[in-house]
Enzyme design. Structure first.
Site, PDB file in Angstrom:
ATOM      1  CG  HIS A 233      48.298  33.316  38.921  1.00  0.00           C
ATOM      2  ND1 HIS A 233      49.658  33.214  39.075  1.00  0.00           N
ATOM      3  CD2 HIS A 233      47.902  34.301  39.766  1.00  0.00           C
ATOM      4  CE1 HIS A 233      50.069  34.119  39.968  1.00  0.00           C
ATOM      5  NE2 HIS A 233      49.026  34.792  40.398  1.00  0.00           N
TER       6      HIS A 233
ATOM      7  CG  ASP B 275      50.551  36.779  42.841  1.00  0.00           C
ATOM      8  OD1 ASP B 275      50.713  37.824  43.495  1.00  0.00           O
ATOM      9  OD2 ASP B 275      50.470  36.762  41.609  1.00  0.00           O
TER      10      ASP B 275
ATOM     11  CE1 TYR C  40      51.590  43.644  42.419  1.00  0.00           C
ATOM     12  CE2 TYR C  40      53.119  42.770  40.796  1.00  0.00           C
ATOM     13  CZ  TYR C  40      51.956  42.656  41.519  1.00  0.00           C
ATOM     14  OH  TYR C  40      51.141  41.563  41.335  1.00  0.00           O
TER      15      TYR C  40
END
Lengths: 472, 455
Positions: B429, B223, B373
């Site tokens: 993930h 990630d 982000y």
């Protein structure tokens, strides 16, 4: 005659290959023209089929209860205490230095709004304001549909009264129309309106559907049934945001009932050679593609004003159209979370430049009382999640492949184009779907929440449009 | 005339082929200051202070009260996890959280490894530093940095830590592990100024490792951890001995990638595609583009309006849990969307899942975690680091249910020194948390190969 003769001479003087070319071009043009005419006539003939639906719990009963019940917005002390307790336990996060509204609703200004909400906002007084117009509920397709119905009691004799349904959007409500209602229900130039403002199922006081699939066409059908139940055979429609899509759907389903459609927000198919040509040629030779100077000013540079801006402002749309239950969960518990989520839109969608302001420019166009009343409608009814699901129901499959996007709208249409609306659609583009535009007005100021922000301007445009239609 | 043109073309191709096309570029960066206000005149306090995770009865009371006052709603009939976190499942999770979850016990578990904090560029950076103990003589100890992502934390590595720091067999390599928290996540202070992106995090972590006395070390990440460790390798390729990743999406769609998308379905062998590659990628529009659109709403809103998106979640523990745990469901296996319970407890225990959520809850760091982000993606994908290749030895553990499936060809476009590419048997993930043994084994095998040379 002479021109015909000289034309004939010219033709005969051409050599064979050129003659063949001319003939071929002529044939292609003729075929193309015929095809276009055929397509045009085909589109003219179609309406969107109404269909039917059932959204209540359990199977559909044999007969529906069609009574219309008066409804009163109520408030309870318990609700207020709960709200205050939750506000008091808000855990604020420090904003980044100099972030203003670029990261979302700024914490420093939010604290001021919340302090007003906690200490000065009077929900009881606002509920009395909400109840100043008569509210009703009626069950349609298994859902309790809420609406207000406003007609002035003191209209002079001989005044023409036309029925008008006004449909709200997200994150708005019927309350957005409270400022414009006096301007429409009173007579002016012998014309007055009887206005019906429903709440979209899943929003505010209208019951939410229990099953999947409830989209704007279902809302359109339910609102048509509502008008029928209220005894209206002909009426006008007005809408922005989701209201625009819903009222357009109503006009496509039963065009014979819709005398006129007035919109302050337009949705058209974004593909097509015409639009592409517009984008390429438009900045340089606007008149060639049907654009005006004002269109050019509002559209270009296209990448910045439309593409990048859309990307920056559609995060909410993306997550609501995919995971509404996830994103709504937290804002249904936290009034401050809900307020900042909703009010961020009232800041940015009124004017993008508000993002550069410490206070988001919120109180320049709206009062905190009005803004928070709208938030309270979502809060007290707990309808934020169901309101978000509407995005998924409409957008989960490519909406541009839906029937109502492929079929045109033929009822007389009026468009009020506000300068700070999210996307600008010139008349030339709107015409691709709205084939009978009677009026297209470049409004001098105002953004997305037009009825709320510029009630006089919008009312003026609605009246002007209706007068144009009535003269026919 | 034609001969001359042909000769010129051939010469041109030869020259082009011989010229070193990719210069060994190093990523540039400047120093930063992320504390509140202006940087002080005096030098930064670089002491390393031990830290303990603490809790209080008040904290637990507050949590319980908020859980009790949750305003819940019902999911649509038969929607499972397709509209987001299912309400039935959420009720069960919350009931466990309220009545059975023991945060004090979990805090003790968190504290079983030593935690520290140190100030770097004006903010307190939290990290675990796990030194192997009671080692037999002659055991090689190798330094390893492990970086987490969103919505994870250092806690994701707790399953792997014993496998890495305690030798199972004599002659095994043993790791000295440093697991920092990204600034703005968990116990690391959040930056007070705009602009803190993955390159800044990379620079801060380089400073951390230097402060701890490491001049060279290995790095592992998934990630955001993938991007931060990649940036570290781009900033200082001589410091990062090797990179071990479980995610490596391509930064730019260049010619080989585009060709492979266009033709790979019919000529997989041309691009080295395995059966699993073809299954995951084609039909492209449905499997890659469509899935990405369906799953990236959170990314879109967090990259544009993080303060708005996170606001309600910082007040509502149930809202926070739904938001975070939805990812632990869908990103572990996309098929879990069609299960009433989201398949949550198939791969994880509620205890572990909620411990991770509590790290976000008790530190109130959800908004600052989302801002990462915007700092990384808010201005588009054209950052300098996306143009610079990675030349340090790299390994990719390719888990079958990873969000964005990257076949070997795509990974090699950016990682020019791809030494190991392991298709893993199962996992999604959150691989470190879901399959710690498999991940630890792959990491160990890769690093042993590098340390000792191929057998």
């Amino acid at each position: 005659m002479q021109t015909l003769e000289s034309f004939r001479q010219t033709l005969l003087s051409l050599d064979t290959p050129r003659l063949h070319l001319l003939a071929a071009s002529g044939a292609v043009l003729a075929v193309g023209g015929l095809a276009a005419c055929y397509r045009a006539t085909q589109r003219k003939a179609k309406t969107v089929p109404m269909g039917d639906g059932w959204w209540g719990v359990g199977p559909k009963p044999v007969s529906e209860d069609k009574s219309i019940y008066p409804f009163l917005v109520k408030m309870s002390e318990g609700d207020i205490q709960d709200l205050h307790r939750r506000i008091d336990q808000t855990r604020f996060t420090e904003p980044l230095e100099d972030a203003r509204f670029h990261y979302g609703f700024n914490t420093t200004y939010l604290k001021k709004v919340v302090s007003y909400w906690r200490n000065e906002f009077d929900w009881k007084k606002q509920v009395d304001i909400l109840n100043k117009y008569p509210h009703f509920k009626t069950e349609i397709e298994g859902l309790d549909v809420h609406f207000i119905r406003v007609r002035s009691p003191s209209l002079p004799e001989g005044c023409r009264v036309r029925a008008l349904m006004m449909v709200h959007g997200w994150p708005g409500s019927f309350f957005e129309f409270y400022k414009i209602l006096p301007l429409l229900t009173e007579q002016e130039d012998g014309l007055a309106f009887e206005v019906i403002c429903p709440s979209i199922p899943g929003y505010g006081f209208s019951e939410a559907p229990n099953r999947q699939g409830f989209n704007s066409l279902d809302a359109a059908r339910i609102f048509l049934k509502l008008m029928e139940r209220l005894g209206f055979t002909e009426f006008y429609l007005q809408g922005g945001d989701w209201g625009s899509l819903i009222t357009s759907g109503m006009a496509q389903m039963k065009p014979e009932c819709v005398r006129g459609l007035h919109l302050n927000f337009v949705t058209v198919r974004s593909k097509g050679l015409g639009m592409m040509l517009s984008l390429i040629i438009g900045p340089y030779l606007p008149f060639l593609v049907g654009l005006t100077q004002e269109d050019v000013k509002r559209l270009f540079p296209f990448m910045e004003k439309s593409v990048y801006e859309s990307l920056k402002e559609t995060g909410y749309l993306h997550i609501q159209a995919t995971k509404p239950d996830t994103v709504g969960c937290g804002v249904n518990d936290s009034p401050v979370g809900l307020a900042s989520y909703i009010l961020e839109k009232f800041s940015t969608w009124t004017d993008r430049n508000n993002r550069d302001l410490e206070d988001g420019g919120l109180e320049r166009q709206f009062t905190l009382d009005d803004l928070l009343t709208n938030v309270m409608i979502y809060w007290t009814t707990g309808t934020i999640v169901t309101s978000m699901r509407f995005y998924k129901e409409n957008l989960k499959n490519n909406i541009e492949n839906r029937l109502d996007y492929k079929i045109d709208v033929h009822v007389p249409t009026g468009i009020a184009a506000f300068p700070h609306e999210l996307r600008h659609y010139p008349r030339a583009w709107a015409r691709q779907r709205y084939r009978n535009i009677h009026s297209y007005t470049y409004m001098p100021r105002g953004g997305h929440f037009a009825a709320f922000e510029q009630p006089e301007l919008l009312a003026g445009d609605i009246r002007m449009f209706v007068k144009k239609v009535e003269k026919l | 005339m034609i001969v001359e043109v042909l000769v010129a073309l051939v010469l041109g191709v030869v020259v082009y082929a011989l010229l070193p096309r990719t210069k060994k570029e190093v990523l540039q960066t400047e120093d930063g200051w992320w504390g509140a206000g202006d940087p002080p005149e005096t030098a930064e306090d670089d002491a390393i202070r031990p830290f303990r995770v603490e809790t209080s009865d008040e904290e637990l009371e507050d949590l319980r009260r908020r859980i009790d006052q949750t305003r819940s709603f019902s999911s649509l009939e038969d929607s499972q996890f397709n509209y987001g976190f299912n309400s039935h499942c959420l009720q069960k999770v919350v009931s466990y959280w309220r009545n059975e979850f023991d945060w004090k016990k979990q805090v003790e578990k968190l504290n079983k490894y030593p935690h520290f904090k140190t100030k770097i560029e004006g903010i307190d950076v939290h990290f675990l530093h796990v030194r192997p103990r009671d080692l037999p003589e002659g055991t090689a100890v190798v330094p390893l940095l492990m970086v987490h992502g969103w919505p994870g934390s250092f806690y994701e590595f707790y399953g792997m830590l014993p496998l890495l720091t305690e030798p199972a067999n004599p002659g095994d390599i043993v790791f000295e592990v440093v697991c920092p928290s990204l600034p703005g996540y968990g116990y690391s202070e959040a930056p007070h100024k705009k602009g803190f992106d993955s390159v800044c995090a990379a620079r801060v972590f380089h400073k951390l490792m230097k402060r701890l006395g490491f001049s060279q070390f290995y790095a592992h990440g998934g990630d955001w951890g993938w991007l931060v460790t990649t940036n570290m390798a781009q900033l200082e390729p001589n410091t990062i001995k090797a990179l071990h990743l479980n995610m490596a999406p391509p930064s730019k769609p260049n010619l080989p990638v585009v060709l492979s998308v266009m033709l790979g379905r019919w000529f997989p062998w041309l691009f080295g595609f395995t059966e699993h590659d073809v299954k995951r990628i084609f039909p492209y529009m449905k499997k890659v583009f469509g899935e990405s659109l369906r799953e990236s709403g959170y990314m879109h809103i967090q990259a544009t309006k993080p303060d708005t998106a996170g606001r309600g979640l910082n007040d509502s523990p149930v809202g926070l849990a739904a938001y975070i745990l939805e990812k632990f469901s869908t990103w572990t296996d996309p098929e879990f969307k069609n299960l009433e319970d989201g398949g949550l407890e198939r791969k994880f225990s509620l205890e572990d899942l909620l411990t991770n959520v509590m790290i976000y809850w008790t530190t109130g760091s959800i908004i600052s975690s989302m801002r990462f982000y915007k700092e990384n993606l808010g201005n588009g994908l054209n950052k300098p680091h996306s143009k610079i290749p990675v030349c340090v030895p790299t390994a990719l553990a390719s888990f079958p249910n990873e969000l964005l499936h990257t076949p070997k060809l795509w990974v090699k476009q950016k990682y020019h020194n791809l030494c190991s590419f392991t298709p893993m048997a199962r996992g999604g993930h959150f691989a470190a948390m879901e399959e710690p043994e498999m991940m630890a084994a792959d990491l160990r095998k890769f690093i042993m190969q590098l340390e000792r040379g191929p057998k």
